[in-house]
Design an enzyme around this catalytic site. Structure first.
Site, PDB file in Angstrom:
ATOM      1  N   LYS A   1      -3.725  -2.366  10.095  1.00  0.00           N
ATOM      2  CA  LYS A   1      -2.369  -1.835  10.159  1.00  0.00           C
ATOM      3  C   LYS A   1      -2.268  -0.875  11.324  1.00  0.00           C
ATOM      4  O   LYS A   1      -3.117   0.002  11.417  1.00  0.00           O
ATOM      5  CB  LYS A   1      -2.045  -1.117   8.836  1.00  0.00           C
ATOM      6  CG  LYS A   1      -0.647  -0.534   8.760  1.00  0.00           C
ATOM      7  CD  LYS A   1      -0.422   0.182   7.429  1.00  0.00           C
ATOM      8  CE  LYS A   1       1.015   0.688   7.342  1.00  0.00           C
ATOM      9  NZ  LYS A   1       1.317   1.352   6.081  1.00  0.00           N
TER      10      LYS A   1
ATOM     11  N   LYS B   1      -6.692   1.435   9.530  1.00  0.00           N
ATOM     12  CA  LYS B   1      -5.301   1.873   9.610  1.00  0.00           C
ATOM     13  C   LYS B   1      -5.232   2.915  10.713  1.00  0.00           C
ATOM     14  O   LYS B   1      -5.910   3.943  10.663  1.00  0.00           O
ATOM     15  CB  LYS B   1      -4.871   2.475   8.273  1.00  0.00           C
ATOM     16  CG  LYS B   1      -3.432   2.954   8.267  1.00  0.00           C
ATOM     17  CD  LYS B   1      -3.062   3.448   6.884  1.00  0.00           C
ATOM     18  CE  LYS B   1      -1.667   4.014   6.841  1.00  0.00           C
ATOM     19  NZ  LYS B   1      -1.365   4.531   5.488  1.00  0.00           N
TER      20      LYS B   1
HETATM   21 ZN   LIG Z   1      -0.849   7.931   2.754  1.00  0.00          ZN
END
Ligand SMILES: [Zn+2]
Length: 315
Positions: free
Chosen positions: A241, A188
């Site tokens: 992501k 992420k």
């Molecule tokens: Zn978070």
């Protein structure tokens, strides 16, 4: 290898059925996950969908709509009544996500209920962990994140998806939940594309930013290391992501690992297309379908996308 004029690649592009016949990457609603936001009455908002905050009752209606359209999975994000330093709203038994799960589970036994597991919607600091001496304390946060995952499963979640990017959180959850599938937000990135989401869940950090734990946008080898560690700790599905600015990362992870791979087509990616369409620059449906196809072509099996509901109508 034969070349022109023997080989003519246009032969298979002549008609729509021919193109359909040989298409490599396809969109299948079975593999799309719709994000939904649940909040108490006091912080309900009238933001346009898909960024509306639903009360539990509103959410039941929304999910009924989604299921009727053929959507098979949702991922829940919650906003607590009150935030505190530890983010206790994340794991308490009558927390907002837990209440939503208890309402949804019996009504929609077939629906895949996935929950985002993090503290940032619940902490007064807006950080994904607890702060000690001005810094996010990794190990103390991991314990609270694992506790949150357990409370979600007890309330009816099928899958937990830790998004905090603390080291060791997958192992901590796996130890407590040996039977539960974990979708790990393995890579992420500290991205500028999360804007509309942060407004929806009111989780902009009160100080600093998340670069101390989320990944640097310049790195792809590090993403592979994150994925390797999360699989070793017991993750079932890896997630990247955002999606569109990181298609090369999706491809690199696809080529290296055989685990199911998810990509999160984030709020900023959605808003860019939506706003450009509103301004008359592009056709939303065509641009959305092309974007989602690109994510599949890069190698994602599962796509979390704010277009899921609209996609159900398009397919
Ligand atoms: Zn978070």
């Amino acid at each position: 290898m034969s070349t022109f004029p023997v080989t003519r690649l246009r032969r298979l592009r002549r008609t729509a059925p021919l193109r359909d016949l040989v298409r490599e990457a396809r969109l299948d609603l079975d593999q799309f996950v719709m994000p939904v936001f649940v909040a108490p009455e006091s912080s309900r908002n009238d933001e346009l969908p898909p960024f509306s905050r639903f009360t539990v009752d509103d959410l039941l209606r929304e999910v009924e709509d989604l299921v009727r359209l053929g959507v098979k999975s949702v991922i829940l994000f919650g906003l607590p009544e009150e935030k505190d330093e530890e983010g206790s709203g994340a794991w308490i038994e009558d927390g907002i996500v837990q209440r939503a799960l208890r309402a949804l589970r019996p009504r929609f036994p077939e629906l895949v209920l996935m929950t985002d597991v993090c503290l940032c919607e619940y902490t007064s600091t807006g950080h994904c962990g607890v702060i000690h001496d001005g810094e996010v304390d990794n190990d103390a946060s991991v314990e609270l994140i694992a506790r949150t995952a357990v409370s979600h499963v007890e309330a009816g979640a099928d899958i937990v998806a830790p998004s905090d990017m603390m080291d060791g959180r997958v192992a901590a959850i796996r130890e407590l939940l040996p039977e539960t599938p974990i979708v790990s937000y393995a890579a992420k990135y500290a991205s500028a594309f999360y804007g509309p989401f942060r407004e929806a869940v009111d989780s902009t950090p009160a100080f600093g930013d998340r670069r101390g734990y989320q990944m640097d946008p310049g790195n792809v080898r590090e993403a592979l290391r994150e994925c390797e560690l999360d699989l070793a700790e017991g993750a079932d599905v890896l997630m990247i992501k955002p999606a569109l600015p990181y298609l090369d990362v999706i491809r690199a992870v696809r080529d290296r690992f055989d685990a199911p791979l998810a990509a999160y087509n984030v709020s900023g990616e959605y808003a860019l297309v939506k706003d450009a369409a509103r301004a008359g620059h592009i056709d939303e449906r065509a641009a959305a379908l092309e974007s989602l196809t690109a994510i599949k072509r890069a190698g994602a099996d599962i796509v979390v996308s704010y277009w899921t509901k609209e996609l159900a109508g398009w397919l």
